[in-house]
Structures are given as structure tokens and as C-alpha cells.
Design an enzyme around this catalytic site. Structure first.
Site, PDB file in Angstrom:
ATOM      1  N   TYR A 179       1.968   2.886  15.110  1.00  0.00           N
ATOM      2  CA  TYR A 179       2.701   2.967  13.786  1.00  0.00           C
ATOM      3  C   TYR A 179       4.230   3.591  14.151  1.00  0.00           C
ATOM      4  O   TYR A 179       4.999   3.516  13.255  1.00  0.00           O
ATOM      5  CB  TYR A 179       1.984   3.974  13.017  1.00  0.00           C
ATOM      6  CG  TYR A 179       2.022   5.432  13.524  1.00  0.00           C
ATOM      7  CD1 TYR A 179       2.903   6.270  12.319  1.00  0.00           C
ATOM      8  CD2 TYR A 179       1.345   6.148  14.153  1.00  0.00           C
ATOM      9  CE1 TYR A 179       3.157   7.594  12.753  1.00  0.00           C
ATOM     10  CE2 TYR A 179       1.723   7.357  14.538  1.00  0.00           C
ATOM     11  CZ  TYR A 179       2.565   8.246  13.656  1.00  0.00           C
ATOM     12  OH  TYR A 179       2.668   9.600  13.885  1.00  0.00           O
ATOM     13  N   LYS A 217      -4.188  -1.950   9.577  1.00  0.00           N
ATOM     14  CA  LYS A 217      -4.395  -2.090   8.161  1.00  0.00           C
ATOM     15  C   LYS A 217      -4.490  -3.542   7.539  1.00  0.00           C
ATOM     16  O   LYS A 217      -4.453  -3.878   6.456  1.00  0.00           O
ATOM     17  CB  LYS A 217      -3.177  -1.024   7.293  1.00  0.00           C
ATOM     18  CG  LYS A 217      -3.362   0.266   7.521  1.00  0.00           C
ATOM     19  CD  LYS A 217      -4.429   0.834   7.135  1.00  0.00           C
ATOM     20  CE  LYS A 217      -4.252   2.376   7.013  1.00  0.00           C
ATOM     21  NZ  LYS A 217      -3.440   2.692   5.464  1.00  0.00           N
ATOM     22  N   ASP A 263      -8.861   0.252   1.405  1.00  0.00           N
ATOM     23  CA  ASP A 263      -8.114  -0.253   2.303  1.00  0.00           C
ATOM     24  C   ASP A 263      -8.371   0.207   3.741  1.00  0.00           C
ATOM     25  O   ASP A 263      -8.136   1.273   4.296  1.00  0.00           O
ATOM     26  CB  ASP A 263      -6.709   0.303   2.245  1.00  0.00           C
ATOM     27  CG  ASP A 263      -5.695  -0.582   2.933  1.00  0.00           C
ATOM     28  OD1 ASP A 263      -5.918  -1.884   3.064  1.00  0.00           O
ATOM     29  OD2 ASP A 263      -4.418   0.120   3.309  1.00  0.00           O
ATOM     30  N   ASP A 299       0.815  -1.296   0.183  1.00  0.00           N
ATOM     31  CA  ASP A 299      -0.055   0.080   0.010  1.00  0.00           C
ATOM     32  C   ASP A 299       0.868   1.292   0.039  1.00  0.00           C
ATOM     33  O   ASP A 299       1.630   1.444   0.732  1.00  0.00           O
ATOM     34  CB  ASP A 299      -0.851  -0.263   1.052  1.00  0.00           C
ATOM     35  CG  ASP A 299      -2.043   1.004   1.091  1.00  0.00           C
ATOM     36  OD1 ASP A 299      -2.598   1.368  -0.157  1.00  0.00           O
ATOM     37  OD2 ASP A 299      -2.394   1.485   2.213  1.00  0.00           O
ATOM     38  N   GLN A 315      -3.963   2.424  14.665  1.00  0.00           N
ATOM     39  CA  GLN A 315      -2.823   2.927  14.150  1.00  0.00           C
ATOM     40  C   GLN A 315      -2.108   3.758  14.883  1.00  0.00           C
ATOM     41  O   GLN A 315      -0.684   4.091  14.722  1.00  0.00           O
ATOM     42  CB  GLN A 315      -3.188   3.434  12.618  1.00  0.00           C
ATOM     43  CG  GLN A 315      -2.296   4.099  11.763  1.00  0.00           C
ATOM     44  CD  GLN A 315      -2.822   4.532  10.444  1.00  0.00           C
ATOM     45  OE1 GLN A 315      -3.850   4.355   9.985  1.00  0.00           O
ATOM     46  NE2 GLN A 315      -1.778   5.139   9.606  1.00  0.00           N
ATOM     47  N   GLU A 340      -9.111   4.263  -2.681  1.00  0.00           N
ATOM     48  CA  GLU A 340      -7.774   3.609  -3.600  1.00  0.00           C
ATOM     49  C   GLU A 340      -8.217   3.152  -4.720  1.00  0.00           C
ATOM     50  O   GLU A 340      -9.118   2.491  -5.185  1.00  0.00           O
ATOM     51  CB  GLU A 340      -6.851   2.736  -2.569  1.00  0.00           C
ATOM     52  CG  GLU A 340      -6.433   3.347  -1.434  1.00  0.00           C
ATOM     53  CD  GLU A 340      -5.211   2.781  -0.615  1.00  0.00           C
ATOM     54  OE1 GLU A 340      -4.673   2.215  -1.313  1.00  0.00           O
ATOM     55  OE2 GLU A 340      -5.249   2.698   0.420  1.00  0.00           O
ATOM     56  N   ARG A 366      -7.937   3.819  12.732  1.00  0.00           N
ATOM     57  CA  ARG A 366      -7.229   4.781  12.924  1.00  0.00           C
ATOM     58  C   ARG A 366      -6.860   4.981  14.601  1.00  0.00           C
ATOM     59  O   ARG A 366      -5.644   5.265  14.675  1.00  0.00           O
ATOM     60  CB  ARG A 366      -8.209   6.301  12.642  1.00  0.00           C
ATOM     61  CG  ARG A 366      -8.371   6.361  11.207  1.00  0.00           C
ATOM     62  CD  ARG A 366      -7.366   6.414  10.360  1.00  0.00           C
ATOM     63  NE  ARG A 366      -7.854   6.676   8.994  1.00  0.00           N
ATOM     64  CZ  ARG A 366      -6.996   6.677   7.903  1.00  0.00           C
ATOM     65  NH1 ARG A 366      -5.481   6.421   8.115  1.00  0.00           N
ATOM     66  NH2 ARG A 366      -7.653   6.733   6.708  1.00  0.00           N
ATOM     67  N   GLU A 387      -9.956  12.496   6.844  1.00  0.00           N
ATOM     68  CA  GLU A 387      -9.947  13.831   6.511  1.00  0.00           C
ATOM     69  C   GLU A 387     -11.530  14.737   6.518  1.00  0.00           C
ATOM     70  O   GLU A 387     -11.755  15.906   6.625  1.00  0.00           O
ATOM     71  CB  GLU A 387      -9.579  13.677   4.881  1.00  0.00           C
ATOM     72  CG  GLU A 387      -8.301  13.356   4.654  1.00  0.00           C
ATOM     73  CD  GLU A 387      -7.760  13.189   3.400  1.00  0.00           C
ATOM     74  OE1 GLU A 387      -7.427  14.272   2.608  1.00  0.00           O
ATOM     75  OE2 GLU A 387      -7.976  11.906   3.102  1.00  0.00           O
ATOM     76  N   HIS A 409      -3.769  14.554   0.165  1.00  0.00           N
ATOM     77  CA  HIS A 409      -4.360  13.476   1.256  1.00  0.00           C
ATOM     78  C   HIS A 409      -3.106  13.407   2.345  1.00  0.00           C
ATOM     79  O   HIS A 409      -3.371  13.613   3.577  1.00  0.00           O
ATOM     80  CB  HIS A 409      -4.499  12.048   0.969  1.00  0.00           C
ATOM     81  CG  HIS A 409      -4.690  11.089   1.866  1.00  0.00           C
ATOM     82  ND1 HIS A 409      -5.509  10.901   2.851  1.00  0.00           N
ATOM     83  CD2 HIS A 409      -3.575  10.216   2.387  1.00  0.00           C
ATOM     84  CE1 HIS A 409      -5.317   9.998   3.888  1.00  0.00           C
ATOM     85  NE2 HIS A 409      -4.221   9.569   3.493  1.00  0.00           N
ATOM     86  N   GLU A 430     -10.414   3.986   3.140  1.00  0.00           N
ATOM     87  CA  GLU A 430      -9.520   4.707   2.108  1.00  0.00           C
ATOM     88  C   GLU A 430      -9.917   4.283   0.649  1.00  0.00           C
ATOM     89  O   GLU A 430      -9.716   3.356   0.247  1.00  0.00           O
ATOM     90  CB  GLU A 430      -8.195   4.173   2.645  1.00  0.00           C
ATOM     91  CG  GLU A 430      -7.754   4.628   3.848  1.00  0.00           C
ATOM     92  CD  GLU A 430      -5.989   4.667   4.230  1.00  0.00           C
ATOM     93  OE1 GLU A 430      -5.619   5.215   5.112  1.00  0.00           O
ATOM     94  OE2 GLU A 430      -5.543   3.564   3.404  1.00  0.00           O
ATOM     95  N   THR A 463      -8.803  -5.495   3.206  1.00  0.00           N
ATOM     96  CA  THR A 463      -8.816  -4.691   2.213  1.00  0.00           C
ATOM     97  C   THR A 463      -9.742  -5.064   1.144  1.00  0.00           C
ATOM     98  O   THR A 463      -9.599  -6.542   0.837  1.00  0.00           O
ATOM     99  CB  THR A 463      -7.377  -4.791   1.738  1.00  0.00           C
ATOM    100  OG1 THR A 463      -6.224  -4.457   2.628  1.00  0.00           O
ATOM    101  CG2 THR A 463      -7.333  -3.965   0.295  1.00  0.00           C
TER     102      THR A 463
END
Length: 422
Positions: A250, A259, A239, A132, A246, A207, A243, A370, A139, A205, A263
Site C-alpha cells: 500500500y 482489495k 469488501d 471504496d 495490503q 460496509e 491484510r 479489529e 474503524h 469488511e 467485493t
């Protein structure tokens, strides 16, 4: 006539708003009651059974046999770009309004053309590896402003290479598969220690996924032309992202379990060749990338992408986002060039996620992170209620298409519904 010719017509009646005109011919894997999954192409409201056409001798794969009688497209992709081109041209010929071979064979036509409403669609490829990326400047800037401030929105390396991480091929699923809310370690900023439990800030997400159809050698590199030729096609990709998991996990190595749980991809792979009329140059890249990442071709696509969310019991969905693949700063070709540049071997069936696709406008943001600005700005749902992140029972749907002159080359949809943890 070239399979992309806008004047082409099929002997099947196809709505101009259909995602699957004769100029598209995307590949997928399907089954009917009592039969094994096999490869077909979408045409209008039908699927054309390529396994049957191969058996009947209407498609010549130059000595390869039982290629389409497989539960994935991998065996066909392995045959290489020249055969991809000739096979697509042959399928287009068989479906043309002025070609009698299939049109006038009523018995074969009845067996080979099945209503999409009567088939089950499966994961179209065996995913050998999933990577990914993080390639939308809009973004990345939004997220950077959110967490680091406007003056430090992009990390120092972002403008020099496509940032990415290796994900999990084992949890790539086809559209329509329910997604269990993931569990993980959670630690809000004001908490003294983490706890373990269900994700509370579940996100999507938006994508595109690149399907790699040819391998590359370990230890080598790829030119722009070589990387482009390896791309078989594209899928819609969601994906899903936890949050809050993460945020805690991360540092310092990047996303992991946040993640890895699911997917989702669309069941149809639209070939690179079908998208050829919609190619364009992407945003200017400043500073100029290092020589191994520079590109001359128009490697972006004018591809509209829409996202909606339907809450449980809602009479209609909420429109969340309408953006375009053309905004991507790093192209799919550059992502593949970069992936192989260390000597990493690429495989038939590798899947590359573009990274979240956002545009410059507020209604072009490709994630709830976002859209709700990390939960600070809830949005209204039709018929009442609000959201910042996904609730159980919510269904998230992504659609995408390129608009031609009197036809569209589309991907169908990728959808998934959130259900409670297992």
C-alpha cells in the site's frame, strides 16, 4: 397512501420479521429455469416480476419500453428520480390488500409472483465503477492505534475529507459467489525479501454500498441536494481484504491487489426512498468541513448490521459483530459530493463502498483486523477452534435492516465462502 406508511398491508401474508414488507420493495435481478435474467422486487417470500407487469401494461414508464426485461437495473435508474418515485408508488398500489387489480387476477398473480426459493438471484446492477471509502472514525482510529499508536491514530487529512480509492468494478459479485483466496507478494516485517503465495491474513469488511442512479457532468461539482437525488439506493457490501498483501503493497499509493480480488454485494437494492423514515443526523464533525462538503440534512441511517462466521462443519455460526450505519462520520451524500468535487464524472451504475463500519464498543468492530487486533487476540468459535483471520471453508454472512413500527426494511444478506486459490 404513501408507500412508506406503516399501516400499509399487502394482500400477501408477510411475516413481521420479513426483510421485505410492502414498505420496502427492493429491486433485484432474477431468473427461473429456462428464462433470461430480468428485474423484480422482493415482497415477503416472493419476487414480483416487473418485466411481466411492464409487458401487461400494468406499469407505465412514460414511453420507455423493455426497461425491466434487462439483466440489470441500470436502464430503469437512468430514467431518473421522478419515475423512480411514481413506479415505486404504483408497485405499492398493485400489492396493497385493498387494491383488486393484481389481487383478484388469479392467472396474472400466479405468473407474476414467484417464490424466492424457486428463483436464481443475479448481480442487480451493471457496476460501471467502484470506489471504496474509509469513513468510520471508530474503524480508522482502531487501525491507526494498531499501526501508529494512540497519539497518531488519524492521519492529518482524515477529518477534512472522506478518504477513498478506486477499486475494481470487474470483481464485484453477488451474494453466494465463492471467493478464491487471493495470491500476492507477502513480506513479514522480519523477512529480508518478499515471496509470492496465497494470502495468510484474509479478512472481511462490513460496509454499505451506495448505488448511483444518475450521472453528473465532467468538470462540475455537486450540491448536497444534487448528490442526494443521484442516489438510487443501497446494498450490503463486503469488501474482502488481504491484510498481509495490503501491508506490503500500500505504500505509497494505497490499496491495490489486496482489495481487487472480490467485493460481494447483496442481491437486493433497497431504495433511498424506502429508507427515508430511518434517516438521522450523523456524528458532529469537528473541525467543520470546508464549504463544499458541509451538509444540512440528516444523511445517516439507523440501520442495524450483524455479521457471523460459520466454520466448516460447525453446527452454528459465531456472532462477530453487531453495529449500526448511523455511526459513520462521513455520510454517503458527502462521499458523493467529494467524489465529484474535482470534476470527476459520475455514471449510472457507479458503486460507492462506505468503508468499514465500526462502532464505539468492542462487539461493534467491522473487520477481523479489529476483532482479533491484527491477530494478537484470537477469538473462540462455537464447538471449539479459534480464528484470527479467515480459513478456507469459512462462510461470512452480513445482514442488515431498519426496524419500523411492526415491520422492518431489510436487505436480506450478503454471504460468501472462502475457497482455495484457483
Amino acid at each position: 397512501m404513501h408507500p412508506n406508511d406503516p399501516s400499509l398491508r399487502s394482500f400477501l401474508a408477510i411475516d413481521p420479521a420479513s426483510d421485505f414488507p410492502i414498505q420496502n420493495l427492493p429491486y433485484g435481478v432474477f431468473s427461473t429455469v429456462g428464462t433470461q435474467p430480468r428485474v423484480g422486487v422482493a415482497i415477503g417470500a416472493c419476487v414480483l416480476d416487473l418485466a411481466l407487469l411492464e409487458t401487461e401494461g400494468l406499469i407505465d414508464l412514460e414511453g420507455a419500453t423493455d426497461v425491466f426485461a434487462q439483466p440489470s437495473i441500470n436502464a430503469f435508474m437512468a430514467l431518473g428520480p421522478e419515475l423512480w418515485t411514481t413506479t415505486r408508488a404504483r408497485i405499492s398500489q398493485l400489492l396493497r390488500h385493498d387494491h383488486p387489480e393484481l389481487r383478484d387476477n388469479a392467472g396474472l398473480r400466479q405468473r407474476a409472483l414467484l417464490p424466492l426459493a424457486d428463483v436464481t438471484l443475479h448481480l442487480p446492477l451493471q457496476v460501471t465503477g467502484f470506489t471504496d471509502f474509509y469513513s468510520s472514525k471508530e474503524h480508522a482510529s482502531n487501525v491507526g492505534v494498531m499501526f501508529r499508536g494512540k497519539d497518531n491514530a488519524l492521519q492529518p487529512n482524515w477529518l477534512h475529507m472522506p478518504i477513498g480509492y478506486n477499486g475494481r468494478a470487474s470483481t464485484v459479485v453477488v451474494s453466494g459467489t465463492d471467493v478464491h483466496r487471493p495470491r500476492g507478494q507477502l513480506k513479514p516485517p522480519d523477512a529480508a525479501a518478499p515471496t509470492f503465495g496465497p494470502c495468510k491474513r484474509l479478512d472481511f469488511e462490513l460496509e454499505m454500498g451506495v448505488v448511483v442512479g444518475q450521472p453528473s457532468a465532467m468538470g462540475g461539482m455537486l450540491t448536497e441536494a444534487e448528490a442526494e437525488a443521484m442516489i438510487f439506493g443501497f446494498v450490503l457490501l463486503n469488501d474482502w481484504s488481504a491484510r498481509d498483501i495490503q501491508q506490503w503493497e500500500y505504500v505509497p499509493l494505497g490499496p491495490f491487489l489486496a482489495k481487487a480480488f472480490a467485493t460481494s454485494i447483496s442481491p437486493w437494492i433497497v431504495t433511498r426512498e424506502a429508507l427515508e423514515p430511518f434517516r438521522l443526523h450523523g456524528p458532529a464533525q469537528e473541525p467543520l468541513p470546508l464549504p463544499h462538503l458541509q451538509q444540512q440534512g440528516a444523511n445517516n441511517y439507523d440501520l442495524r448490521l450483524d455479521v457471523d462466521l460459520r466454520a466448516p462443519g460447525a453446527s452454528k455460526p459465531a456472532a462477530l459483530c453487531s453495529t449500526n450505519f448511523k455511526y459513520m462520520y462521513w455520510s454517503s451524500v458527502q462521499q458523493l459530493m467529494h467524489h465529484a468535487s474535482s470534476g470527476c464524472a459520475m455514471s449510472v451504475g457507479d458503486l460507492l463502498g462506505s468503508g468499514t463500519i465500526s462502532g464505539p464498543e468492542r462487539d461493534q468492530r467491522g473487520s477481523l483486523l479489529e476483532i482479533s487486533w491484527n491477530g494478537a487476540e484470537p477469538f473462540d468459535l462455537p464447538g471449539g477452534g479459534q480464528r484470527t483471520f479467515l480459513d478456507d471453508g469459512d462462510t461470512l454472512t452480513i445482514r442488515g435492516w431498519c426496524q419500523g413500527d411492526g415491520y422492518r426494511v431489510g436487505f436480506g444478506a450478503v454471504a460468501g465462502t472462502i475457497i482455495p486459490p484457483r
